[in-house]
Design a protein around this motif. Structure first.
Motif, PDB file in Angstrom:
ATOM      1  N   ARG A  11       4.369 -19.990  32.426  1.00  0.00           N
ATOM      2  CA  ARG A  11       4.941 -21.209  31.859  1.00  0.00           C
ATOM      3  C   ARG A  11       4.012 -22.411  31.934  1.00  0.00           C
ATOM      4  O   ARG A  11       4.191 -23.390  31.201  1.00  0.00           O
ATOM      5  CB  ARG A  11       6.241 -21.539  32.591  1.00  0.00           C
ATOM      6  CG  ARG A  11       7.360 -20.517  32.394  1.00  0.00           C
ATOM      7  CD  ARG A  11       8.528 -20.827  33.315  1.00  0.00           C
ATOM      8  NE  ARG A  11       8.991 -22.186  33.126  1.00  0.00           N
ATOM      9  CZ  ARG A  11       9.491 -22.954  34.107  1.00  0.00           C
ATOM     10  NH1 ARG A  11       9.546 -22.475  35.344  1.00  0.00           N
ATOM     11  NH2 ARG A  11       9.898 -24.183  33.849  1.00  0.00           N
ATOM     12  N   GLU A  65       7.933 -13.828  27.344  1.00  0.00           N
ATOM     13  CA  GLU A  65       7.788 -14.943  26.409  1.00  0.00           C
ATOM     14  C   GLU A  65       9.059 -15.758  26.225  1.00  0.00           C
ATOM     15  O   GLU A  65       9.036 -16.812  25.572  1.00  0.00           O
ATOM     16  CB  GLU A  65       7.285 -14.459  25.049  1.00  0.00           C
ATOM     17  CG  GLU A  65       8.095 -13.351  24.419  1.00  0.00           C
ATOM     18  CD  GLU A  65       7.500 -11.981  24.691  1.00  0.00           C
ATOM     19  OE1 GLU A  65       7.494 -11.158  23.762  1.00  0.00           O
ATOM     20  OE2 GLU A  65       7.045 -11.744  25.825  1.00  0.00           O
ATOM     21  N   ASP A  66      10.164 -15.301  26.802  1.00  0.00           N
ATOM     22  CA  ASP A  66      11.404 -16.076  26.727  1.00  0.00           C
ATOM     23  C   ASP A  66      11.416 -17.248  27.698  1.00  0.00           C
ATOM     24  O   ASP A  66      12.311 -18.099  27.628  1.00  0.00           O
ATOM     25  CB  ASP A  66      12.612 -15.177  27.032  1.00  0.00           C
ATOM     26  CG  ASP A  66      12.855 -14.145  25.944  1.00  0.00           C
ATOM     27  OD1 ASP A  66      12.343 -14.338  24.832  1.00  0.00           O
ATOM     28  OD2 ASP A  66      13.542 -13.133  26.226  1.00  0.00           O
ATOM     29  N   ARG A  67      10.447 -17.335  28.588  1.00  0.00           N
ATOM     30  CA  ARG A  67      10.434 -18.397  29.593  1.00  0.00           C
ATOM     31  C   ARG A  67      10.042 -19.737  28.955  1.00  0.00           C
ATOM     32  O   ARG A  67       9.060 -19.814  28.213  1.00  0.00           O
ATOM     33  CB  ARG A  67       9.459 -18.107  30.728  1.00  0.00           C
ATOM     34  CG  ARG A  67       9.547 -16.713  31.303  1.00  0.00           C
ATOM     35  CD  ARG A  67      10.911 -16.397  31.872  1.00  0.00           C
ATOM     36  NE  ARG A  67      11.383 -15.119  31.362  1.00  0.00           N
ATOM     37  CZ  ARG A  67      12.555 -14.584  31.667  1.00  0.00           C
ATOM     38  NH1 ARG A  67      13.380 -15.221  32.469  1.00  0.00           N
ATOM     39  NH2 ARG A  67      12.914 -13.441  31.143  1.00  0.00           N
ATOM     40  N   PRO A  68      10.782 -20.820  29.234  1.00  0.00           N
ATOM     41  CA  PRO A  68      10.447 -22.130  28.659  1.00  0.00           C
ATOM     42  C   PRO A  68       9.194 -22.715  29.298  1.00  0.00           C
ATOM     43  O   PRO A  68       8.893 -22.425  30.467  1.00  0.00           O
ATOM     44  CB  PRO A  68      11.680 -22.973  28.990  1.00  0.00           C
ATOM     45  CG  PRO A  68      12.225 -22.357  30.249  1.00  0.00           C
ATOM     46  CD  PRO A  68      11.980 -20.877  30.099  1.00  0.00           C
ATOM     47  N   ARG A 107       3.948 -14.471  19.355  1.00  0.00           N
ATOM     48  CA  ARG A 107       5.030 -14.543  20.337  1.00  0.00           C
ATOM     49  C   ARG A 107       4.807 -15.593  21.407  1.00  0.00           C
ATOM     50  O   ARG A 107       5.616 -15.738  22.327  1.00  0.00           O
ATOM     51  CB  ARG A 107       5.210 -13.182  21.016  1.00  0.00           C
ATOM     52  CG  ARG A 107       5.699 -12.090  20.092  1.00  0.00           C
ATOM     53  CD  ARG A 107       5.963 -10.778  20.831  1.00  0.00           C
ATOM     54  NE  ARG A 107       4.742 -10.047  21.176  1.00  0.00           N
ATOM     55  CZ  ARG A 107       4.308  -9.833  22.412  1.00  0.00           C
ATOM     56  NH1 ARG A 107       4.990 -10.316  23.440  1.00  0.00           N
ATOM     57  NH2 ARG A 107       3.196  -9.152  22.634  1.00  0.00           N
ATOM     58  N   THR A 123      14.655  -3.447  25.759  1.00  0.00           N
ATOM     59  CA  THR A 123      13.885  -4.250  26.709  1.00  0.00           C
ATOM     60  C   THR A 123      14.844  -5.076  27.552  1.00  0.00           C
ATOM     61  O   THR A 123      15.706  -5.778  27.016  1.00  0.00           O
ATOM     62  CB  THR A 123      12.917  -5.181  25.960  1.00  0.00           C
ATOM     63  OG1 THR A 123      12.030  -4.389  25.165  1.00  0.00           O
ATOM     64  CG2 THR A 123      12.107  -6.024  26.935  1.00  0.00           C
ATOM     65  N   GLY A 147       4.551 -18.966  21.166  1.00  0.00           N
ATOM     66  CA  GLY A 147       5.062 -20.321  20.959  1.00  0.00           C
ATOM     67  C   GLY A 147       3.985 -21.346  20.682  1.00  0.00           C
ATOM     68  O   GLY A 147       4.172 -22.541  20.923  1.00  0.00           O
ATOM     69  N   ASP A 181      18.085  -6.936  36.337  1.00  0.00           N
ATOM     70  CA  ASP A 181      17.592  -8.306  36.254  1.00  0.00           C
ATOM     71  C   ASP A 181      17.489  -8.970  37.623  1.00  0.00           C
ATOM     72  O   ASP A 181      16.694  -9.892  37.810  1.00  0.00           O
ATOM     73  CB  ASP A 181      18.502  -9.138  35.352  1.00  0.00           C
ATOM     74  CG  ASP A 181      17.894 -10.488  35.033  1.00  0.00           C
ATOM     75  OD1 ASP A 181      16.800 -10.519  34.449  1.00  0.00           O
ATOM     76  OD2 ASP A 181      18.503 -11.531  35.392  1.00  0.00           O
ATOM     77  N   TRP A 238      13.818  -7.316  30.040  1.00  0.00           N
ATOM     78  CA  TRP A 238      13.186  -8.564  30.496  1.00  0.00           C
ATOM     79  C   TRP A 238      12.051  -8.881  29.558  1.00  0.00           C
ATOM     80  O   TRP A 238      11.347  -7.971  29.092  1.00  0.00           O
ATOM     81  CB  TRP A 238      12.669  -8.406  31.922  1.00  0.00           C
ATOM     82  CG  TRP A 238      11.883  -9.568  32.473  1.00  0.00           C
ATOM     83  CD1 TRP A 238      12.384 -10.690  33.060  1.00  0.00           C
ATOM     84  CD2 TRP A 238      10.450  -9.714  32.514  1.00  0.00           C
ATOM     85  NE1 TRP A 238      11.365 -11.527  33.465  1.00  0.00           N
ATOM     86  CE2 TRP A 238      10.162 -10.944  33.133  1.00  0.00           C
ATOM     87  CE3 TRP A 238       9.390  -8.923  32.070  1.00  0.00           C
ATOM     88  CZ2 TRP A 238       8.856 -11.399  33.336  1.00  0.00           C
ATOM     89  CZ3 TRP A 238       8.099  -9.357  32.268  1.00  0.00           C
ATOM     90  CH2 TRP A 238       7.834 -10.589  32.900  1.00  0.00           C
ATOM     91  N   SER A 239      11.849 -10.157  29.260  1.00  0.00           N
ATOM     92  CA  SER A 239      10.786 -10.554  28.342  1.00  0.00           C
ATOM     93  C   SER A 239      10.104 -11.810  28.863  1.00  0.00           C
ATOM     94  O   SER A 239      10.766 -12.838  29.102  1.00  0.00           O
ATOM     95  CB  SER A 239      11.358 -10.805  26.944  1.00  0.00           C
ATOM     96  OG  SER A 239      10.357 -11.239  26.058  1.00  0.00           O
ATOM     97  N   GLU A 288       6.364 -15.590  36.314  1.00  0.00           N
ATOM     98  CA  GLU A 288       7.031 -16.434  35.332  1.00  0.00           C
ATOM     99  C   GLU A 288       6.537 -17.873  35.402  1.00  0.00           C
ATOM    100  O   GLU A 288       6.320 -18.522  34.366  1.00  0.00           O
ATOM    101  CB  GLU A 288       8.540 -16.365  35.533  1.00  0.00           C
ATOM    102  CG  GLU A 288       9.119 -14.990  35.186  1.00  0.00           C
ATOM    103  CD  GLU A 288      10.626 -14.922  35.341  1.00  0.00           C
ATOM    104  OE1 GLU A 288      11.222 -15.901  35.861  1.00  0.00           O
ATOM    105  OE2 GLU A 288      11.226 -13.894  34.957  1.00  0.00           O
TER     106      GLU A 288
END
Length: 567
Positions: free
Chosen positions: A460, A199-202, A409, A194, A411, A94, A196-197, A456
């Protein structure tokens, strides 16, 4: 096995066995950071960890300081990675910002770990046979390890390339980007996760002014980190993406590709202006249809298997030119189109065909026509995206399913959904051809826009920060380019050309007879399941139709396979 892909590392192919005798790792070394460094694999004597590594970790010195890892003056990112893994294991992934495919064997737990970078810049294939796991940077290295019959994946007809982890060889898989594979040599068990993803970023919170300021800072910080310590070349198309890199990286050499008589594809005048501005040597490559016919076997051999990419031939010729200059690093502009809505198909989905055509992109009417539907009915966004990326039939709806999954995925943000759909469909051949064609010429390919912080942040951003005019994507990058003082011809251009080539036109013109002969020869011996793909190439196509190109690549691949089998 390492010898079969020695071209990827001309500075030495070495093999090393683990201290417990349970693993053998091989590594082809291309020395970039230190020309006098010892080739890998690398051994940590205190723990017995063994590392084979392909790529670059750009922030390794910063992370070494942050984690308290001591490095000697001439030690590299590989030494850092080995010590980081010995200390904290896979959790170190990471903290890495770079491109990489790696293998670590840990005799303390008798496990082999394979990992790949976030966006799949570096390829890594693997196969499991009889309790033994083999892996390599090239799939054809693994075909020599055991039986691996060629199979036609439906997506190779739908979008010209396999998707996900599939390859055209039974039993051989591509490790997915941002994936960690763990193989227990004692039990033969295998696990993947996995690490790192995207789509997890706000979502980004802030107005456009603050977003532009933040984006400009990240751009100015991250891109120069990718500048090598020695001379390098930049692929300079004259478009927005590569031009920004030119001003931020100041390469000593810029390479552009132009095709005489193809004025629409010619951005060499803009490239020449930019090269003069930054004091770089400009190398102009001018290939013709004869060059393509001669280069086809080399390209297919480098790619391992057919995959769709409009700039394949241009890239191959550019890399060949860079290699002839004696350079080892080449930089290109992958990324902004996918993350900042740079493709016309993005505008077609976000704004609709009428707005795009009215914006001056009349040349894309054939693409816009794919969105024609019954009056009064609404075209589902997933259907619209699938129609635009498809280049052939999708009878099982696999591409439609991939696109629908991306939508689910995202959002609810359509621009983010388009990015995820691109990464699931069209991205793989772009990033893979860049690496494979460069590696065939013993070059390291770098893509600065794929820096973690930049990717990233781009993902976003709200859609309107990426595109506010249907004819002008990459809004925030354009505005950053204005601030950098790039000429208006760059940030004001409304049509994306890149390194597109006239290959489809050649195959319907001066190379028509030759192409037909190649395809018919392949048809004589091809398995029945491949025949529709090849037969489709015997029909004339339009300016943007790559059906004949795909069929010709497949025909050359069959010929190459036959040569390998005979050898």
């Amino acid at each position: 096995m390492g010898v079969s892909q020695a071209h990827r590392g001309p500075d030495g192919t070495m093999h090393a066995a683990s201290i417990d005798g349970q693993a053998v790792l091989a590594m082809n070394t291309l020395l970039i950071v230190d020309p006098l460094a010892r080739p890998g694999p690398y051994l940590d004597r205190s723990t017995g960890l063994l590392l084979a590594f392909n790529g670059e970790i750009y922030n390794f010195r910063q992370q070494a300081a942050a984690w308290g890892i001591e490095l000697a003056a001439r030690e590299s990112d590989a030494h850092f990675l080995l010590r980081a893994w010995a200390r904290i294991g896979p959790s170190c992934l990471d903290g890495l910002d770079g491109m990489f495919a790696l293998a670590v064997y840990d005799p303390r737990v008798r496990r082999l770990f394979l990992a790949r970078d976030r966006l799949g810049e570096k390829p890594l294939y693997w196969r499991l046979d009889g309790g033994r796991l083999a892996f390599a940077s090239e799939v054809t290295t693994l075909t020599g390890y055991g039986s691996a019959p060629a199979v036609l994946r439906p997506e190779m007809v739908s979008i010209e390339t396999p998707t996900g982890v599939d390859t055209p060889f039974q039993g051989i898989q591509l490790l997915a980007p941002a994936t960690l594979l763990t193989f227990d040599v004692s039990t033969g068990s295998l696990d993947q996760r996995t690490w790192w993803s995207l789509e997890d970023r706000p979502p980004f919170e802030g107005d456009y002014k603050s977003a532009l300021a933040r984006y400009s800072v990240v751009l100015a910080e991250q891109v120069p980190l990718r500048v090598p310590s020695n001379d390098f070349a930049l692929l300079l198309s004259g478009g927005l993406d590569s031009s920004v890199l030119a001003y931020l990286m100041r390469p000593p050499v810029c390479v552009t590709v132009r095709y005489p008589g193809q004025d629409r594809l010619d951005e060499s005048k803009i490239a020449a202006k930019i090269a003069r501005d930054i004091g770089a040597e400009l190398v102009v490559v001018e290939p013709d249809h004869v060059d393509f016919a001669e280069a086809l076997p080399q390209m297919v051999s480098a790619l391992d298997y057919p995959m769709g990419n409009a700039s394949t031939f241009s890239e191959h010729m550019a890399y060949r030119s860079v290699s002839c200059l004696g350079l080892r690093v080449v930089v290109g502009g992958l990324g902004p189109d996918e993350f900042l809505m740079g493709y016309v198909r993005h505008a077609l989905v976000l704004f609709g065909p009428e707005a795009v055509l009215a914006g001056g992109l009349e040349a894309y009417r054939p693409l816009a026509a794919k969105l024609v539907h019954v009056a009064g009915e609404t075209l589902d966004p997933a259907d619209a995206v699938a129609r635009l990326v498809l280049r052939g039939p999708d009878p099982e709806g696999r591409i439609r399913s991939l696109v629908a999954d991306a939508m689910s995925r995202s959002g609810g943000d359509l621009a983010r959904a388009l990015t995820l759909a691109d990464l699931a469909t069209a991205w793989r051949p772009l990033v893979m051809t860049s690496d494979k064609l460069a590696a065939a010429h013993a070059l390291e390919r770098r893509s600065p826009y794929l820096a973690r912080d930049l990717v990233e942040l781009s993902y976003r951003l709200p859609a309107e920060y990426k595109i506010s005019d249907p004819a002008e994507g990459k809004r925030i990058l354009r505005d950053a380019a204005k601030a950098l003082g790039l000429p208006r011809e760059v940030w004001g251009s409304r049509d994306k050309l890149g390194f597109a080539s006239p290959v489809p036109a050649w195959l319907n013109g001066p190379l028509a007879g030759w192409a037909d002969a190649q395809i018919r020869t392949a048809l004589a011996d091809a398995p029945s399941v491949w025949r529709p793909l090849l037969e489709g190439g015997l029909k004339p196509g339009g300016r943007f139709d790559r059906t004949r190109t795909q069929a010709l690549m497949a025909a050359a691949w069959f010929a190459h396979q036959a040569v390998r089998a005979a050898a």
